[in-house]
Design a protein around this motif. Structure first.
Motif, PDB file in Angstrom:
ATOM      1  N   LEU A 190     -17.128  -0.293 -10.451  1.00 44.10           N
ATOM      2  CA  LEU A 190     -16.550  -1.168  -9.420  1.00 44.10           C
ATOM      3  C   LEU A 190     -15.024  -1.155  -9.460  1.00 44.10           C
ATOM      4  CD1 LEU A 190     -18.945  -4.246  -9.714  1.00 44.10           C
ATOM      5  CD2 LEU A 190     -18.776  -2.658  -7.780  1.00 44.10           C
ATOM      6  N   THR A 191     -14.464  -1.303 -10.657  1.00 37.78           N
ATOM      7  CA  THR A 191     -13.001  -1.419 -10.761  1.00 37.78           C
ATOM      8  C   THR A 191     -12.300  -0.095 -10.499  1.00 37.78           C
ATOM      9  OG1 THR A 191     -13.129  -1.084 -13.160  1.00 37.78           O
ATOM     10  CG2 THR A 191     -13.098  -3.361 -12.350  1.00 37.78           C
ATOM     11  N   GLU A 192     -13.012   1.020 -10.619  1.00 35.43           N
ATOM     12  CA  GLU A 192     -12.407   2.326 -10.347  1.00 35.43           C
ATOM     13  C   GLU A 192     -12.682   2.807  -8.921  1.00 35.43           C
ATOM     14  OE1 GLU A 192     -13.668   5.077 -13.311  1.00 35.43           O
ATOM     15  OE2 GLU A 192     -12.683   4.001 -14.969  1.00 35.43           O
ATOM     16  N   SER A 193     -13.440   2.038  -8.156  1.00 35.99           N
ATOM     17  CA  SER A 193     -13.760   2.459  -6.793  1.00 35.99           C
ATOM     18  C   SER A 193     -12.558   2.252  -5.866  1.00 35.99           C
ATOM     19  CB  SER A 193     -14.966   1.675  -6.261  1.00 35.99           C
ATOM     20  OG  SER A 193     -14.632   0.308  -6.116  1.00 35.99           O
ATOM     21  N   PRO A 194     -12.385   3.080  -4.805  1.00 37.79           N
ATOM     22  CA  PRO A 194     -11.238   2.967  -3.893  1.00 37.79           C
ATOM     23  C   PRO A 194     -11.115   1.597  -3.251  1.00 37.79           C
ATOM     24  CG  PRO A 194     -12.347   5.053  -3.556  1.00 37.79           C
ATOM     25  CD  PRO A 194     -13.217   4.258  -4.492  1.00 37.79           C
TER      26      PRO A 194
ATOM     27  N   ASP B 185      -4.043   7.742   8.797  1.00 40.43           N
ATOM     28  CA  ASP B 185      -3.481   7.595  10.147  1.00 40.43           C
ATOM     29  C   ASP B 185      -3.421   6.128  10.556  1.00 40.43           C
ATOM     30  OD1 ASP B 185      -3.180  10.304  10.374  1.00 40.43           O
ATOM     31  OD2 ASP B 185      -4.991  10.616  11.579  1.00 40.43           O
ATOM     32  N   GLU B 186      -4.421   5.361  10.134  1.00 36.11           N
ATOM     33  CA  GLU B 186      -4.509   3.956  10.542  1.00 36.11           C
ATOM     34  C   GLU B 186      -3.389   3.096   9.951  1.00 36.11           C
ATOM     35  OE1 GLU B 186      -8.445   5.816  11.131  1.00 36.11           O
ATOM     36  OE2 GLU B 186      -6.945   5.836   9.524  1.00 36.11           O
ATOM     37  N   THR B 187      -2.733   3.561   8.897  1.00 35.73           N
ATOM     38  CA  THR B 187      -1.666   2.761   8.277  1.00 35.73           C
ATOM     39  C   THR B 187      -0.277   3.356   8.554  1.00 35.73           C
ATOM     40  OG1 THR B 187      -2.013   3.959   6.198  1.00 35.73           O
ATOM     41  CG2 THR B 187      -3.102   1.824   6.435  1.00 35.73           C
ATOM     42  N   ARG B 188      -0.190   4.210   9.580  1.00 34.24           N
ATOM     43  CA  ARG B 188       1.102   4.826   9.905  1.00 34.24           C
ATOM     44  C   ARG B 188       2.151   3.773  10.252  1.00 34.24           C
ATOM     45  NH1 ARG B 188      -0.505   8.458  13.190  1.00 34.24           N
ATOM     46  NH2 ARG B 188      -0.418  10.197  11.725  1.00 34.24           N
ATOM     47  N   GLY B 189       1.751   2.715  10.908  1.00 36.53           N
ATOM     48  CA  GLY B 189       2.697   1.667  11.277  1.00 36.53           C
ATOM     49  C   GLY B 189       3.365   1.043  10.055  1.00 36.53           C
ATOM     50  N   VAL B 190       2.589   0.850   8.998  1.00 42.09           N
ATOM     51  CA  VAL B 190       3.150   0.302   7.757  1.00 42.09           C
ATOM     52  C   VAL B 190       4.134   1.289   7.150  1.00 42.09           C
ATOM     53  CG1 VAL B 190       2.595  -0.454   5.416  1.00 42.09           C
ATOM     54  CG2 VAL B 190       1.079  -1.061   7.317  1.00 42.09           C
TER      55      VAL B 190
ATOM     56  N   ASP C 271      -1.412  -2.465  -1.509  1.00 43.89           N
ATOM     57  CA  ASP C 271      -0.048  -1.947  -1.589  1.00 43.89           C
ATOM     58  C   ASP C 271       0.142  -0.947  -2.721  1.00 43.89           C
ATOM     59  OD1 ASP C 271      -0.297  -3.738  -3.667  1.00 43.89           O
ATOM     60  OD2 ASP C 271       1.641  -4.723  -3.328  1.00 43.89           O
ATOM     61  N   GLN C 272      -0.917  -0.741  -3.540  1.00 44.90           N
ATOM     62  CA  GLN C 272      -0.852   0.249  -4.607  1.00 44.90           C
ATOM     63  C   GLN C 272      -1.831   1.399  -4.381  1.00 44.90           C
ATOM     64  OE1 GLN C 272      -1.337  -1.799  -8.365  1.00 44.90           O
ATOM     65  NE2 GLN C 272       0.142  -3.390  -7.799  1.00 44.90           N
ATOM     66  N   ASP C 273      -2.469   1.405  -3.218  1.00 43.36           N
ATOM     67  CA  ASP C 273      -3.474   2.419  -2.901  1.00 43.36           C
ATOM     68  C   ASP C 273      -2.825   3.508  -2.049  1.00 43.36           C
ATOM     69  OD1 ASP C 273      -5.617   3.950  -2.117  1.00 43.36           O
ATOM     70  OD2 ASP C 273      -6.902   2.251  -1.599  1.00 43.36           O
ATOM     71  N   ILE C 274      -2.377   4.582  -2.691  1.00 42.17           N
ATOM     72  CA  ILE C 274      -1.651   5.637  -1.988  1.00 42.17           C
ATOM     73  C   ILE C 274      -2.542   6.322  -0.961  1.00 42.17           C
ATOM     74  CG2 ILE C 274      -0.392   7.794  -2.259  1.00 42.17           C
ATOM     75  CD1 ILE C 274       1.026   5.292  -3.316  1.00 42.17           C
ATOM     76  N   ASP C 275      -3.813   6.542  -1.300  1.00 45.11           N
ATOM     77  CA  ASP C 275      -4.716   7.191  -0.345  1.00 45.11           C
ATOM     78  C   ASP C 275      -4.845   6.360   0.933  1.00 45.11           C
ATOM     79  OD1 ASP C 275      -5.188   9.285  -2.090  1.00 45.11           O
ATOM     80  OD2 ASP C 275      -6.932   8.315  -3.003  1.00 45.11           O
TER      81      ASP C 275
END
Length: 321
Positions: free
Chosen positions: A47-51, A66-71, A57-61
Motif C-alpha cells: 500500500l505505502t509503495e503504491s503510486p 498531461d492532466e497536470t500541465r497547468g500546475v 506534490d512529491q509524485d513526479i510521475d
C-alpha cells in the motif's frame, strides 16, 4: 535586562503540549502487528509503495501527466519569479546570440585542427565543408569579445546603480550568451541565465551568478521572463533560437502588446543577409515605421550608448519601473 519567564506550574493550567511529539503515539502511528495478522506487514508495504499513496506534490510521475500541465506551467513561472524578487532584480538587459560562436582562441584552434585533418585527407568533402564552416565561425568570433565587453559595461553600471537595478540576462548557454555572462562576472557583477530543458544533456555556462541560474521546462515561460523586466534586447548573430526570440519581440512591439524597447542587432552585415527588412516593406507585409523597431551596432560602446540615447529620446528612464 530581559525578565526571565517563570516555569512554575499554575494549579489547574496544564503544561503546554510539545508542538511535534506526543507522549503516547496515536493508533495510526503504529502499523498493524504481524502477531495479529501475518500478512499485514507485506500488505502495508504494498500500500505505502503504491503510486496512489504518494503525496501529490512529491509524485513526479503524476506531475508529469498531461492532466497536470497547468500546475507545471504555474510553478515553471513562479519559481524564477520568486527568486528574482528575492534577489531584488528589477531591470535587465537581455542578450541573445549563437551558442556556436566561440571565443577567438577556440575558433582558431578548431580551424587549425581541421586544416591538419584535411592535409591528411585532401579529398574528403565533409572535411572541406567543416573547415569552411569553422572559418566562418572564426570570422564571427570577435562578437564573443564584443558581447563580453558589453557584459562588463552592464555589470559595472549595475554595481554603480545598486543591487538588482540593472543585470545582464541571457539564455544561459555557451557562445555569445556565455560571453555576456562572463563580462559581468569579470567585474563582479550579477548576471542571470535562463536555461531550458532539452532531450539531450546540457550545461549552463560557468559565469552565471549562483541562484540566478534557472532551468525551464516550457519555452513560453522562459520567453515571458526574458521580457518581464527587460529595458533592452541585444541580438548577436545566431540561428533558429536567436531568430525566434528576436521576431517574437519585434512582433510584440509592433502590435504594442509590450511597450517598445531598444532592439539592437549586432553585426549589420550578417543581419542584412539574414533579415531583409527593406524587402518586407517593399512587399507590403510590414509598414515603413516597423523599420524603426530596431537598429544596428558593431561595438560594445555603440550598443550601450545607443540604449542610453534611445531611452532619452523616448523620455523614459532606463532604470525606472
Amino acid at each position: 535586562m530581559t525578565e526571565k519567564k517563570s516555569t512554575t506550574a499554575v494549579p489547574g493550567i496544564p503544561t503546554p503540549p510539545h508542538p511535534h511529539f506526543r507522549r503516547q503515539p496515536l493508533p495510526e502511528c503504529q502499523p498493524k502487528a504481524a502477531s495479529e495478522d501475518l500478512s499485514a506487514p507485506e500488505r502495508i508495504r504494498i500500500l505505502t509503495e503504491s503510486p496512489g499513496y504518494r503525496q501529490a506534490d512529491q509524485d513526479i510521475d503524476y506531475l508529469n501527466l498531461d492532466e497536470t500541465r497547468g500546475v507545471r506551467l504555474q510553478i515553471d513561472y513562479q519559481k524564477p519569479e520568486f527568486l528574482l524578487e528575492q534577489h531584488n532584480i528589477s531591470h535587465t538587459i537581455v542578450v541573445f546570440g549563437s551558442t556556436r560562436i566561440t571565443e577567438p582562441a577556440t575558433a582558431r584552434q578548431r580551424v587549425r585542427a581541421l586544416k591538419e585533418e584535411l592535409a591528411a585527407s585532401p579529398d574528403d568533402p565533409e572535411l572541406v565543408r567543416h573547415l569552411r564552416v569553422a572559418e566562418r565561425i572564426l570570422a564571427k568570433s570577435h562578437y564573443y569579445e564584443v558581447a563580453r565587453a558589453f557584459g562588463q559595461r552592464v555589470g559595472k553600471a549595475g554595481k554603480t546603480l545598486g543591487d538588482g537595478e540593472l543585470v545582464i540576462m541571457t539564455g544561459g548557454g555557451p557562445g555569445i550568451m556565455e560571453a555576456a555572462n562572463r563580462g559581468a562576472f569579470d567585474v563582479q557583477g550579477k548576471s542571470i541565465g535562463l536555461n531550458i530543458t532539452l532531450p539531450h544533456e546540457q550545461y549552463p555556462n560557468p559565469y552565471i551568478t549562483p541562484n540566478l541560474c534557472f532551468r525551464f521546462h516550457y519555452f513560453a515561460l522562459r520567453k515571458l521572463h526574458f521580457l518581464l523586466r527587460t529595458r533592452a534586447l541585444v541580438v548577436f548573430p545566431g540561428g533558429y533560437g536567436t531568430l525566434d526570440e528576436l521576431f517574437e519581440t519585434l512582433t510584440l512591439a509592433q502590435t504594442r502588446k509590450i511597450q517598445p524597447i531598444p532592439v539592437i542587432l549586432v553585426g549589420e552585415q550578417y543581419w542584412r543577409r539574414v533579415f531583409d527588412v527593406d524587402f518586407l516593406v517593399d512587399e507590403g507585409v510590414i509598414d515603413e515605421e516597423d523599420r524603426d523597431l530596431f537598429w544596428y551596432a558593431e561595438t560594445a560602446d555603440d550598443i550601450w550608448n545607443g540604449i542610453i540615447q534611445w531611452h532619452q529620446s523616448n523620455g523614459s528612464d532606463l532604470f525606472a519601473d
